[in-house]
Design an enzyme around this catalytic site. Structure first.
Site, PDB file in Angstrom:
ATOM      1  N   GLY A 390      -8.428   2.923   0.502  1.00 42.45           N
ATOM      2  CA  GLY A 390      -7.342   3.441  -0.320  1.00 42.45           C
ATOM      3  C   GLY A 390      -7.810   3.663  -1.740  1.00 42.45           C
ATOM      4  O   GLY A 390      -8.947   3.325  -2.105  1.00 42.45           O
ATOM      5  N   PRO A 391      -6.963   4.235  -2.588  1.00 39.76           N
ATOM      6  CA  PRO A 391      -7.350   4.538  -3.971  1.00 39.76           C
ATOM      7  C   PRO A 391      -7.599   3.265  -4.785  1.00 39.76           C
ATOM      8  O   PRO A 391      -7.197   2.165  -4.370  1.00 39.76           O
ATOM      9  CB  PRO A 391      -6.150   5.322  -4.508  1.00 39.76           C
ATOM     10  CG  PRO A 391      -5.015   5.005  -3.594  1.00 39.76           C
ATOM     11  CD  PRO A 391      -5.592   4.687  -2.270  1.00 39.76           C
ATOM     12  N   PRO A 392      -8.243   3.391  -5.945  1.00 40.03           N
ATOM     13  CA  PRO A 392      -8.543   2.197  -6.764  1.00 40.03           C
ATOM     14  C   PRO A 392      -7.274   1.519  -7.275  1.00 40.03           C
ATOM     15  O   PRO A 392      -6.265   2.162  -7.535  1.00 40.03           O
ATOM     16  CB  PRO A 392      -9.344   2.771  -7.944  1.00 40.03           C
ATOM     17  CG  PRO A 392      -9.789   4.119  -7.515  1.00 40.03           C
ATOM     18  CD  PRO A 392      -8.780   4.618  -6.540  1.00 40.03           C
ATOM     19  N   VAL A 394      -5.166  -0.667  -5.854  1.00 32.59           N
ATOM     20  CA  VAL A 394      -3.994  -0.929  -5.017  1.00 32.59           C
ATOM     21  C   VAL A 394      -4.033  -2.331  -4.410  1.00 32.59           C
ATOM     22  O   VAL A 394      -3.134  -2.712  -3.671  1.00 32.59           O
ATOM     23  CB  VAL A 394      -3.836   0.130  -3.900  1.00 32.59           C
ATOM     24  CG1 VAL A 394      -3.544   1.484  -4.479  1.00 32.59           C
ATOM     25  CG2 VAL A 394      -5.057   0.169  -2.992  1.00 32.59           C
ATOM     26  N   LYS A 396      -6.980  -3.917  -2.753  1.00 36.66           N
ATOM     27  CA  LYS A 396      -7.804  -4.105  -1.553  1.00 36.66           C
ATOM     28  C   LYS A 396      -8.603  -5.414  -1.624  1.00 36.66           C
ATOM     29  O   LYS A 396      -8.621  -6.193  -0.681  1.00 36.66           O
ATOM     30  CB  LYS A 396      -8.764  -2.913  -1.390  1.00 36.66           C
ATOM     31  CG  LYS A 396      -8.069  -1.575  -1.199  1.00 36.66           C
ATOM     32  CD  LYS A 396      -9.035  -0.450  -0.944  1.00 36.66           C
ATOM     33  CE  LYS A 396      -9.956  -0.180  -2.111  1.00 36.66           C
ATOM     34  NZ  LYS A 396      -9.274   0.284  -3.324  1.00 36.66           N
ATOM     35  N   THR A 397      -9.249  -5.625  -2.760  1.00 32.80           N
ATOM     36  CA  THR A 397     -10.085  -6.828  -2.907  1.00 32.80           C
ATOM     37  C   THR A 397      -9.235  -8.094  -2.921  1.00 32.80           C
ATOM     38  O   THR A 397      -9.586  -9.097  -2.299  1.00 32.80           O
ATOM     39  CB  THR A 397     -10.916  -6.736  -4.207  1.00 32.80           C
ATOM     40  OG1 THR A 397     -11.619  -5.491  -4.222  1.00 32.80           O
ATOM     41  CG2 THR A 397     -11.898  -7.873  -4.305  1.00 32.80           C
ATOM     42  N   SER A 713      -6.032  22.091   2.174  1.00 30.92           N
ATOM     43  CA  SER A 713      -4.580  21.883   2.194  1.00 30.92           C
ATOM     44  C   SER A 713      -3.810  22.855   1.293  1.00 30.92           C
ATOM     45  O   SER A 713      -2.590  22.911   1.354  1.00 30.92           O
ATOM     46  CB  SER A 713      -4.226  20.439   1.818  1.00 30.92           C
ATOM     47  OG  SER A 713      -4.692  20.145   0.525  1.00 30.92           O
ATOM     48  N   LYS A 756       1.158  12.714  -1.478  1.00 31.62           N
ATOM     49  CA  LYS A 756       1.663  14.035  -1.886  1.00 31.62           C
ATOM     50  C   LYS A 756       3.186  14.015  -2.062  1.00 31.62           C
ATOM     51  O   LYS A 756       3.722  14.637  -2.979  1.00 31.62           O
ATOM     52  CB  LYS A 756       1.253  15.084  -0.845  1.00 31.62           C
ATOM     53  CG  LYS A 756      -0.245  15.359  -0.843  1.00 31.62           C
ATOM     54  CD  LYS A 756      -0.649  16.304   0.281  1.00 31.62           C
ATOM     55  CE  LYS A 756      -2.152  16.572   0.268  1.00 31.62           C
ATOM     56  NZ  LYS A 756      -2.594  17.451   1.365  1.00 31.62           N
TER      57      LYS A 756
END
Length: 816
Positions: A390-392, A394, A396-397, A713, A756
């Protein structure tokens, strides 16, 4: 035999020096006869000696350091200069009593007394005759004892055997002097010039390398012939040792090269270190063996360790291999072989921890709990390999840290960003200088257990180089079927990683090689909505930053509206990292006022935010008006979340050429070409005259040219833009679209739908056109995120044009 140390008398003061007293190095038969006629006093002050035995006729220097001994010498020197000298049984006894000294001793004449600068007294004594202690009279201030003379049985003048023994002693003494490098050759003259037989025996006995007890035995012998034989035996042994030593030295005498020289220097250094309390190499090896006994090794591992430590024991400590082997064995002992922490499979508790640490991310948390449930039911601790993408920003770590807390496991984070060397994963062979194990085993060693939660951060940032491909080295680490025997080049044997819970994180899956991707279960983490960001800021970021800045909730309050303003006006991201930085900036502004005791608003206002952060730089993206032909709003996915994209088209007189600008990638350029060719093939369908396509040049531009853009897209947005500009009709207001196109006129699904959709809401979009196959993506999004949006699902390009293009003429429309 040994030589006495030479005594220097520089800077020494002579105390009661008797100028008539002579040092008598050699005793003549006349002197001996005169000495034997001297009467023995009834009592004598007794001087105990620690490590020396005085024989009759022999002159020796004695250094006295004990207060009792110094007083005795001073008193005796001032009186008759005659004392009794005996050897101590144990030289470590500081204050000897009657039971601590031998009964047989020697009457001694004080020849000289020298005061030393350190307070000790050196006295030069000459032995007179032997005595035996009858009774100790007193022990203070020093020992006084009644003594009696010990008679000595001497052989007759005609005893030829005794004469032969004396001759043998002389010959052997001369041989020992010749063989020994420590005795000066001048001692030969002294031996040859001794005329008295008993003095010769005493002189040789006094100078032999014997311990105190052996010398005391010789002194205690009353039969002179027996004493002579014992002395000869000791001399014979000493001569044999000297000859053997000299013989060995002559055989092995070679010039020492540099390595041998260093070896001897290191041996001396080792001895010095041991004296200073250091640890010897043998002791170090014993400690390793003792430590190994507590390890939970299988038979194969224990056998390998024993083989390596035996090799270390045989290796020269100065050899480079010794250091390599020692480092290897230290790693071997520090690794947590078969040591596991106990898992806590209370899933309700795990759910609470995940909810407390992370707001939102419901799908991710659900998947994590499912994994933990399987682990609990299977009960073999074989952990899955999860990849959070996923994007930075959010979380994850931090999800990995929460899982470790929930399970009660150790937590390890290893950043893979920019890693280019395969040896970082697998280690180097231990034969190389500076060899080390790989970072996997290093972190396992640091964790202290073989089942930690191991976060492999930024796995998509791995890159290959001439040193190998680290992502290929990770294939074995992340394969549950192979990592039971993970081979590290330094360890040179398999290590079990199957109980480790590996969690990889990445921003994108496109750069991860397929074989590695196949070994992981991918869990996608999308960006946060505005509402989620505000809640995260209120519940987590604000309290955390207040604490870090030394403030409390009493000092500063930021309301929901103000948090929303910070999110919208100052951050553009999927995560909350930049949001945290902006909140910290606002708090610092308040912290300054608190520290300087200035007035400030405890409850932050919009004006306070502008004062702290400046004017809003990232106002909410708005959909632009539909007055001009050819302007269409597209939806794009970026690494920091969703965004809206404006497609602009323009026609001018020319020959029908197509120009594309706006820093577009190849795929996006191809989408524009497909859209134009489809329109040319179906011009009548859209009410476009063919001569327009041949007589006008078309220019497509995507604003924000500094930002690279690519992907398929924007296909339907480009098609709509071209139809609008070629028909000079307006595009429907508050409408956005995303979808890929084909030459057959089909609309294909695209990814990043949630991001989006969030971008569309931020831009006040009301209607969205999507491929019909993307309906399943919309169904997965929470209904509250979709409020105020209308979705149009299409399959053909004609449907897109019908929905998007109005019948109204555009502003300043051209007559084509």
């Amino acid at each position: 035999m040994s030589n006495h140390n030479i005594i220097t008398i520089d800077k020494l003061s002579l105390h009661d020096f008797d100028t008539e007293a002579d040092l008598i190095p050699l005793l003549t038969p006349e002197d001996e006869e005169e000495m034997s006629k001297e009467e023995l006093p009834n009592s004598l002050p007794i001087l105990p000696l620690r490590n020396t035995v005085l024989f009759p006729g022999v002159v020796i220097p004695i250094t006295a350091g004990r207060d009792k001994s110094i007083k005795l010498i001073n008193d005796a020197n001032a009186a008759g200069k005659v004392i009794g000298v005996v050897a101590q049984k144990d030289e470590d006894v500081e204050d000897p009593k009657r039971d601590d000294i031998h009964q047989i001793g020697t009457v001694a004449q004080i020849l000289r007394v020298l005061k030393m600068p350190d307070g000790n007294v050196t006295v030069i004594l000459q032995g007179k005759k032997r005595f035996q202690i009858s009774k100790v009279i007193s022990e203070e201030p020093y020992i006084n004892a009644l003594v009696k003379e010990v008679q000595e049985k001497r052989p007759g003048a005609t005893d030829t055997e005794f004469g032969a023994i004396i001759d043998s002693i002389k010959e052997m003494a001369i041989k020992i002097i010749k063989e020994s490098p420590n005795i000066p050759s001048e001692a030969t003259f002294a031996i040859k010039n001794i005329e008295s037989q008993s003095f010769l025996i005493n002189f040789v006995s006094s100078n032999m390398n014997l311990d105190v007890n052996e010398k005391q035995k010789l002194l205690s012998m009353n039969v002179l012939k027996e004493r002579a034989l014992s002395t000869l035996r000791y001399m014979n042994t000493e001569l044999q040792k000297l000859e053997l030593k000299n013989d060995i030295q002559s055989k092995v005498r070679i010039d020492l090269d540099q390595q041998q020289r260093e070896y001897f220097l290191h041996q001396q250094m080792k001895t010095i270190q041991e004296e200073l309390g250091g640890v010897s190499y043998d002791q170090e090896i014993d400690e390793m063996r003792a430590k190994a006994k507590s390890k939970k090794w299988d038979e194969k591992t224990a056998k390998h360790f024993e083989k390596e430590i035996s090799k270390l024991q045989r290796t020269n400590p100065q050899s480079p291999d010794f250091g390599i082997l020692r480092n290897y064995l230290e790693l071997f002992l520090e690794l947590p072989w078969n040591k596991f922490s106990t898992d806590n499979f209370d899933l309700k508790r795990a759910q609470k921890i995940l909810d407390k640490d992370h707001f939102g991310l419901e799908d991710v948390k659900k998947r994590i709990i499912e994994h933990l449930a399987v682990l609990k039911l299977r009960n073999d601790m074989k952990s899955p390999i999860i990849c959070l993408t996923g994007p930075p920003g959010v979380g994850k770590t931090s999800i990995g840290k929460s899982i470790a807390k929930a399970l009660g496991r150790e937590y390890i984070r290893m950043s893979l960003g920019g890693l280019r060397d395969e040896a970082e994963i697998r280690g180097h062979r231990k034969t190389y200088i500076g060899a080390m194990p790989g970072r996997i085993l290093q972190n396992i060693k640091k964790a202290g257990t073989s089942n930690p939660v191991f976060v492999l951060d930024e796995i998509d940032k791995l890159s290959a180089s001439h040193n190998g491909d680290p992502s290929s080295a990770l294939l074995e680490v992340l394969d549950p079927e192979q990592n039971k025997e993970f081979y590290d080049n330094f360890l040179e044997m398999g290590y079990d990683l199957s109980k480790v819970m590996f969690i990889a994180t990445s921003n994108t899956m496109s750069t991860i090689q397929p074989a590695l991707k196949d070994r992981m279960e991918v869990i996608k983490m999308s960006g946060y909505t505005l509402e989620e960001k505000v809640e995260i800021a209120r519940q987590h970021l604000l309290p955390k930053q207040l604490k870090e800045h030394g403030l409390t909730a009493k000092h500063l309050v930021i309301g929901k509206k103000q948090l929303e303003k910070i999110v919208e006006g100052y951050t553009r991201e999927s995560g909350v990292r930049a949001l945290e930085q902006k909140i910290a900036q606002v708090i610092r502004n308040a912290a300054k006022a608190v520290a300087m005791e200035e007035e400030y608003n405890v409850k932050v206002t919009d004006e306070d935010i502008i004062k702290a952060l400046g004017a809003p730089r990232l106002e909410r993206d708005k959909s632009e008006g539909n007055e001009v032909a050819g302007v269409v709003t597209g939806l794009a996915w970026t690494s920091v979340g969703g965004d809206i994209l404006f497609i602009e088209s323009l026609i001018s007189k020319g020959k029908g050429t197509l120009t594309l600008t706006g820093n577009l990638g190849n795929v996006m350029k191809e989408s524009a070409t497909i859209a134009l060719e489809y329109i040319k093939a179906n011009a009548s369908l859209f009410g476009i005259k063919e001569e327009i396509l041949n007589n006008y040049n078309i220019h497509i531009h995507v604003p924000e040219g500094a930002t690279p853009k690519d992907g398929p897209s924007a296909g339907i947005a480009m098609l709509t833009s071209l139809v609008s500009v070629l028909t000079q009709k307006r595009v429907k207001k508050n409408l956005a679209m995303t979808g890929e196109i084909t030459l057959r006129g089909k609309v294909l699904p695209v990814g990043g739908i949630k991001e989006k959709i969030l971008a569309a809401k931020r831009a006040n979009i009301k209607e969205i056109i999507l491929c019909a196959d993307n309906k399943s993506d919309i169904d997965e999004i929470k209904p509250e995120y979709l409020e105020g949006l209308t979705f149009h699902y299409v399959k053909e390009m004609s449907e897109v044009v019908a929905l998007a293009i109005t019948n109204q003429k555009a502003k300043n429309a051209k007559n084509l």
